[in-house]
Design a protein around this motif. Structure first.
Motif, PDB file in Angstrom:
ATOM      1  N   VAL A  82      14.426  54.343  61.156  1.00  0.00           N
ATOM      2  CA  VAL A  82      15.551  54.997  61.820  1.00  0.00           C
ATOM      3  C   VAL A  82      16.188  56.034  60.883  1.00  0.00           C
ATOM      4  N   ILE A  83      16.484  57.215  61.430  1.00  0.00           N
ATOM      5  CA  ILE A  83      17.248  58.219  60.694  1.00  0.00           C
ATOM      6  C   ILE A  83      18.658  57.682  60.481  1.00  0.00           C
ATOM      7  N   TYR A  84      19.270  58.062  59.390  1.00  0.00           N
ATOM      8  CA  TYR A  84      20.645  57.616  59.137  1.00  0.00           C
ATOM      9  C   TYR A  84      21.474  58.764  58.582  1.00  0.00           C
ATOM     10  N   GLY A  85      22.778  58.628  58.720  1.00  0.00           N
ATOM     11  CA  GLY A  85      23.703  59.648  58.237  1.00  0.00           C
ATOM     12  C   GLY A  85      25.127  59.183  58.473  1.00  0.00           C
ATOM     13  N   PHE A  86      26.075  60.087  58.298  1.00  0.00           N
ATOM     14  CA  PHE A  86      27.476  59.724  58.489  1.00  0.00           C
ATOM     15  C   PHE A  86      27.778  59.532  59.970  1.00  0.00           C
ATOM     16  N   GLY A  87      28.659  58.596  60.238  1.00  0.00           N
ATOM     17  CA  GLY A  87      29.055  58.338  61.612  1.00  0.00           C
ATOM     18  C   GLY A  87      30.365  57.581  61.687  1.00  0.00           C
ATOM     19  N   VAL A  88      30.845  57.442  62.899  1.00  0.00           N
ATOM     20  CA  VAL A  88      32.038  56.642  63.200  1.00  0.00           C
ATOM     21  C   VAL A  88      31.596  55.498  64.094  1.00  0.00           C
ATOM     22  N   ALA A  89      32.078  54.291  63.804  1.00  0.00           N
ATOM     23  CA  ALA A  89      31.601  53.120  64.542  1.00  0.00           C
ATOM     24  C   ALA A  89      32.712  52.085  64.705  1.00  0.00           C
ATOM     25  N   LYS A  90      32.441  51.140  65.587  1.00  0.00           N
ATOM     26  CA  LYS A  90      33.340  50.008  65.802  1.00  0.00           C
ATOM     27  C   LYS A  90      32.617  48.736  65.388  1.00  0.00           C
ATOM     28  N   VAL A  91      33.281  47.881  64.636  1.00  0.00           N
ATOM     29  CA  VAL A  91      32.676  46.624  64.195  1.00  0.00           C
ATOM     30  C   VAL A  91      32.593  45.662  65.382  1.00  0.00           C
ATOM     31  N   VAL A  92      31.367  45.226  65.676  1.00  0.00           N
ATOM     32  CA  VAL A  92      31.131  44.263  66.762  1.00  0.00           C
ATOM     33  C   VAL A  92      31.178  42.838  66.226  1.00  0.00           C
ATOM     34  N   ALA A  93      30.575  42.638  65.063  1.00  0.00           N
ATOM     35  CA  ALA A  93      30.565  41.316  64.431  1.00  0.00           C
ATOM     36  C   ALA A  93      30.561  41.504  62.920  1.00  0.00           C
ATOM     37  N   SER A  94      31.197  40.590  62.208  1.00  0.00           N
ATOM     38  CA  SER A  94      31.307  40.731  60.762  1.00  0.00           C
ATOM     39  C   SER A  94      31.160  39.393  60.052  1.00  0.00           C
ATOM     40  N   GLY A  95      30.381  39.402  58.963  1.00  0.00           N
ATOM     41  CA  GLY A  95      30.313  38.258  58.069  1.00  0.00           C
ATOM     42  C   GLY A  95      30.972  38.597  56.743  1.00  0.00           C
ATOM     43  N   HIS A  96      31.623  39.765  56.668  1.00  0.00           N
ATOM     44  CA  HIS A  96      32.229  40.262  55.436  1.00  0.00           C
ATOM     45  C   HIS A  96      33.742  40.091  55.494  1.00  0.00           C
ATOM     46  N   ALA A  97      34.321  39.594  54.415  1.00  0.00           N
ATOM     47  CA  ALA A  97      35.748  39.284  54.397  1.00  0.00           C
ATOM     48  C   ALA A  97      36.636  40.509  54.588  1.00  0.00           C
ATOM     49  N   ASP A  98      36.131  41.691  54.253  1.00  0.00           N
ATOM     50  CA  ASP A  98      36.962  42.898  54.337  1.00  0.00           C
ATOM     51  C   ASP A  98      36.964  43.543  55.717  1.00  0.00           C
ATOM     52  N   PHE A  99      36.129  43.045  56.630  1.00  0.00           N
ATOM     53  CA  PHE A  99      36.030  43.650  57.955  1.00  0.00           C
ATOM     54  C   PHE A  99      36.097  42.573  59.028  1.00  0.00           C
ATOM     55  N   LYS A 100      36.627  42.965  60.181  1.00  0.00           N
ATOM     56  CA  LYS A 100      36.674  42.039  61.314  1.00  0.00           C
ATOM     57  C   LYS A 100      36.258  42.780  62.574  1.00  0.00           C
TER      58      LYS A 100
END
Length: 349
Positions: A82-100
């Motif tokens: 998959v190509i990748y680059g900068f983007g804006v997104a919404k977190v659907v699921a998180s296992g990281h303490a800094d994100f929900k």
């Protein structure tokens, strides 16, 4: 059990990089496919699942499409992935303490509807949501910080100086010109169409602008716009434009080299013939990349937000709707078809 499994997965359109590119990229170099993705984080994982809202098309991505013969500051894309680059997104699921779940973020993500991010250290939470979210691919994201650093940190501008910006209607150039005007500089930009030239003069407040495609002699065009020479050049183009600028620079001028888009798709890159001017005019010419200056982002963000709210900074975007439009949007960037910052709308919140 089957119903639960179905509910935890989503279809996922993706743009796959086919193989390394020579010359201008083509539509068939980027393949639209569809797969499915789990929307659940495994126990113990610190990864994120993102729903991508906006994707950014940026000039530097062309270098990532070439076979990595010479080491660069950014890795090449991997054929078949998959190509990748900068983007804006919404977190659907998180296992990281800094994100929900529900957090809005910007940073590097995949060219796909949903992305699994194993290590979210490069993602930033979006602090201000009263501004269009797409702005975090541009004026409030990497291009914005690039413009800020290149002009203020590399060029060391002073009130009353003369400033020239090439590719001036693009994601970075339009901001450089406005920063220069806010500093009290005299600013001229160049672009590749009448529509873009009109934007520079009538929306972004440049003192003058010209269509480089209509100028048979770039050196003469710059002499016309800067009879007393150029103090600061914000370089986005390279090639013949840089040669013409060097002849028109003033003594002790500064050049911030942000990009060389005229050269990215050439199989035989153009040489420069007027580099002697760097010596005779004692010009400071410095290349820079945005990742080296991430520590300045918080102060830049606060300044940019204030300027936007006060109406002192304006921004123009060219938005393509649908992830299937992403390859054409990126190709159009290198052909100069975009007017303003090229963005791809993948989904609404």
């Amino acid at each position: 059990m089957a119903a639960s499994l179905t509910e935890s997965r989503a279809s996922n359109k993706q743009i796959i990089f086919k193989n390394y590119v020579t010359g201008y990229p083509k539509q068939e170099d980027m393949i639209l496919t569809s797969s499915s993705i789990s929307l659940q984080i495994p126990d113990g994982s610190t990864s994120l699942i993102l729903k991508n809202l906006f994707l950014s098309c940026d000039p530097y991505m062309r270098g990532k499409m070439s076979e990595p013969i010479i080491k660069s500051y950014t890795d090449a894309f991997t054929p078949g992935e998959v190509i990748y680059g900068f983007g804006v997104a919404k977190v659907v699921a998180s296992g990281h303490a800094d994100f929900k779940a529900g957090d809005l973020v910007w940073g590097i993500t995949g060219w796909e509807e949903y992305s699994l991010i194993p290590e979210p250290k490069g993602l930033l939470k979006i602090k201000y949501t009263d501004i269009p979210l797409s702005y975090y691919t541009g004026i409030l994201g990497m291009p914005g910080l690039t413009a800020y650093v290149g002009f203020h940190e590399i060029c060391s501008p002073k009130k009353g100086e003369t400033v020239y910006v090439s590719a001036a209607s693009g994601a970075v150039g339009q901001l450089v010109g406005q920063f220069a005007k806010l500093m009290g500089c005299y600013v001229v930009g160049s672009a590749g169409s009448k529509e873009k030239v009109d934007l520079l003069k009538n929306k972004f407040g440049f003192d003058d602008a010209f269509n480089y495609k209509e100028e048979p002699d770039l050196t003469a065009a710059l002499k016309r716009c800067f009879p007393n020479g150029i103090d600061i050049y914000f370089e986005n183009v390279g090639g013949k434009m840089l040669d013409a600028v060097l002849l028109n620079m003033r003594n002790h001028g500064r050049i911030a080299v942000c990009g060389l888009i005229s050269q990215y798709n050439l199989t035989q890159r153009e040489g420069n013939h007027n580099l002697f001017c760097i010596v005779t005019k004692r010009i400071k010419m410095q290349g820079f990349i945005e990742p080296d200056h991430k520590h300045l982002y918080p102060q830049f963000l606060e300044l940019a937000i204030r300027y936007i709210r006060e109406g002192k900074l304006v921004y123009v975007e060219d938005i393509a709707e649908g992830i299937e439009k992403a390859p054409a949007a990126l190709i159009g960037l290198y052909e100069g078809r975009n007017v303003g910052k090229q963005v791809v709308l993948v989904a609404k919140e």
